[in-house]
Write a protein that holds these residues in place. Structure first.
Motif, PDB file in Angstrom:
ATOM      1  N   ILE A 168      44.815  33.438  86.431  1.00 26.72           N
ATOM      2  CA  ILE A 168      45.709  32.616  85.610  1.00 26.72           C
ATOM      3  C   ILE A 168      45.071  32.377  84.249  1.00 26.72           C
ATOM      4  CG2 ILE A 168      46.865  30.378  85.400  1.00 26.72           C
ATOM      5  CD1 ILE A 168      46.588  30.187  88.518  1.00 26.72           C
ATOM      6  N   LEU A 169      45.858  32.582  83.201  1.00 28.08           N
ATOM      7  CA  LEU A 169      45.430  32.248  81.841  1.00 28.08           C
ATOM      8  C   LEU A 169      46.405  31.240  81.275  1.00 28.08           C
ATOM      9  CD1 LEU A 169      43.783  32.620  79.223  1.00 28.08           C
ATOM     10  CD2 LEU A 169      45.260  34.589  78.690  1.00 28.08           C
ATOM     11  N   VAL A 170      45.902  30.055  80.945  1.00 34.64           N
ATOM     12  CA  VAL A 170      46.720  29.021  80.306  1.00 34.64           C
ATOM     13  C   VAL A 170      46.283  28.924  78.848  1.00 34.64           C
ATOM     14  CG1 VAL A 170      47.416  26.601  80.284  1.00 34.64           C
ATOM     15  CG2 VAL A 170      46.978  27.755  82.473  1.00 34.64           C
ATOM     16  N   ASN A 171      47.132  29.422  77.954  1.00 34.59           N
ATOM     17  CA  ASN A 171      46.855  29.386  76.521  1.00 34.59           C
ATOM     18  C   ASN A 171      47.343  28.051  75.964  1.00 34.59           C
ATOM     19  OD1 ASN A 171      45.702  32.039  75.970  1.00 34.59           O
ATOM     20  ND2 ASN A 171      47.706  32.855  76.540  1.00 34.59           N
ATOM     21  N   ASN A 172      46.501  27.036  76.086  1.00 35.10           N
ATOM     22  CA  ASN A 172      46.870  25.681  75.696  1.00 35.10           C
ATOM     23  C   ASN A 172      46.306  25.257  74.348  1.00 35.10           C
ATOM     24  OD1 ASN A 172      47.575  22.695  76.171  1.00 35.10           O
ATOM     25  ND2 ASN A 172      45.335  22.648  76.067  1.00 35.10           N
ATOM     26  N   ALA A 173      45.174  25.813  73.937  1.00 37.28           N
ATOM     27  CA  ALA A 173      44.523  25.359  72.697  1.00 37.28           C
ATOM     28  C   ALA A 173      45.460  25.513  71.504  1.00 37.28           C
ATOM     29  CB  ALA A 173      43.245  26.153  72.463  1.00 37.28           C
ATOM     30  N   GLY A 174      45.542  24.472  70.705  1.00 32.84           N
ATOM     31  CA  GLY A 174      46.382  24.514  69.519  1.00 32.84           C
ATOM     32  C   GLY A 174      46.320  23.182  68.794  1.00 32.84           C
ATOM     33  N   ALA A 175      46.800  23.182  67.572  1.00 36.15           N
ATOM     34  CA  ALA A 175      46.774  21.949  66.786  1.00 36.15           C
ATOM     35  C   ALA A 175      47.673  22.099  65.573  1.00 36.15           C
ATOM     36  CB  ALA A 175      45.359  21.621  66.333  1.00 36.15           C
ATOM     37  N   LEU A 176      48.076  20.951  65.034  1.00 33.24           N
ATOM     38  CA  LEU A 176      48.754  20.904  63.747  1.00 33.24           C
ATOM     39  C   LEU A 176      47.661  20.702  62.703  1.00 33.24           C
ATOM     40  CD1 LEU A 176      51.866  18.703  62.859  1.00 33.24           C
ATOM     41  CD2 LEU A 176      50.075  19.281  61.227  1.00 33.24           C
ATOM     42  N   ILE A 177      47.435  21.712  61.896  1.00 35.35           N
ATOM     43  CA  ILE A 177      46.405  21.628  60.861  1.00 35.35           C
ATOM     44  C   ILE A 177      47.075  21.262  59.543  1.00 35.35           C
ATOM     45  CG2 ILE A 177      44.598  22.871  59.622  1.00 35.35           C
ATOM     46  CD1 ILE A 177      44.345  24.681  62.104  1.00 35.35           C
ATOM     47  N   PRO A 178      46.846  20.036  59.053  1.00 37.74           N
ATOM     48  CA  PRO A 178      47.547  19.575  57.849  1.00 37.74           C
ATOM     49  C   PRO A 178      46.856  20.027  56.567  1.00 37.74           C
ATOM     50  CG  PRO A 178      46.174  17.815  58.688  1.00 37.74           C
ATOM     51  CD  PRO A 178      45.990  18.984  59.634  1.00 37.74           C
ATOM     52  N   ASP A 179      47.573  19.897  55.475  1.00 39.56           N
ATOM     53  CA  ASP A 179      47.015  20.145  54.152  1.00 39.56           C
ATOM     54  C   ASP A 179      46.226  18.900  53.740  1.00 39.56           C
ATOM     55  OD1 ASP A 179      46.632  20.375  51.331  1.00 39.56           O
ATOM     56  OD2 ASP A 179      48.300  21.781  51.234  1.00 39.56           O
TER      57      ASP A 179
END
Length: 280
Positions: free
Chosen positions: A91-102
């Motif tokens: 199983i691969l759960v691709n969860n990493a992520g973020a809103l990168i603001p200016d």
């Protein structure tokens, strides 16, 4: 004794040092999986490892990798250390992520295009690259991929956080594309689209506790924002991820993006003020 749902399964959960990823790692491990956890913050990742152990997960069932998921060396270590520790990947759960603001405070299309690159490198490119690296092992195990996107992906527009929202829309389409390509190889690919969830997401954007509290109150008190009146919990998202990763429960679900948002995406702005329409 009834077998646990993920007994004899091996799962990689990215972004598991906090929030949805941490809750998913705990749920999978409690249900028998050997898990690879990963994140950039060593202290928070250690908190995840300790939480798993405190909840009865044997230490030998935990593989911990510290690092930035956008870096090729970290992706390679995730795969190689998982294989060295557990011998396979189911199983691969691709969860990493973020809103990168200016950082200059610009919004929408007026943000620097470097912010576009930063959002896509984390939210899309890292998913593509890690999936490429994991493919041969998932093919061997007839495994599962669950991507974590966001209701920001649309179809509603998001003028302020333009680059984040289109990166999440890309994940939704990537899920559909991969599902068609991978199912002949025995690999299922699906996606979850969480709404507003109580995680470290907003503190990462620079909001303090008071600001987060005010934001939470404004969301949960207004039925036109979250009809259920509650913020989502990481554990609730983890349960949906586990459902999609469990072939016994969801074998005929392929290439789907499932929304879990307390009803937020059901509300049309033009109707938000007319919730009492028809009542005497």
């Amino acid at each position: 004794m009834t077998a646990k749902r993920f007994e004899n399964k091996v799962a990689i959960i990215t972004g598991s040092s906090n929030g949805i990823g941490r809750a998913t790692a705990l749920l999978f491990a409690e249900e028998g999986a050997q898990v690879t956890i990963t994140g950039r913050n060593s202290e928070r990742l250690e908190e995840t490892r300790k939480l798993l152990i405190e909840n009865g997960v044997p230490s030998e069932n935990i593989n911990s990798v510290i690092g930035d998921i956008t870096e090729s060396e970290v992706q390679e270590k995730l795969i190689s250390s998982t294989i060295n520790s557990f011998g396979k990947i189911d199983i691969l759960v691709n969860n990493a992520g973020a809103l990168i603001p200016d950082k200059l405070g610009n919004v929408g299309i007026f943000q620097n295009v470097q912010i576009l690159d930063d959002n896509f490198n984390l939210n899309v490119r890292s998913v593509v690259e890690l999936t490429q690296r994991a493919f041969e092992y998932l093919e061997a195990s007839r495994g599962e991929i669950v991507n974590v996107s966001s209701i920001a992906s649309g179809p509603q527009g998001h003028s302020a956080h333009n680059y984040y929202s289109i990166s999440k829309a890309a994940i939704d389409q990537l899920t559909r594309n991969l599902a068609l390509q991978f199912i002949p190889h025995g690999i299922r690919v699906n996606c979850v689209n969480p709404g507003i969830v109580s995680t470290g997401f907003f503190s990462a954007l620079g909001l303090n506790d008071e600001q987060i509290g005010l934001f939470t109150e404004s969301m949960t008190s207004d039925p036109s924002k979250i009809p259920s009146g509650e913020m989502g919990k990481p554990e609730e998202i983890a349960k949906l991820i586990a459902f999609l990763a469990d072939r016994n429960s969801s074998s005929y679900i392929i290439g789907q993006t499932i929304t879990i948002d307390g009803g937020s995406t059901l509300v049309m702005g033009m109707l938000a003020g007319n919730s009492n329409l028809g009542k005497s």
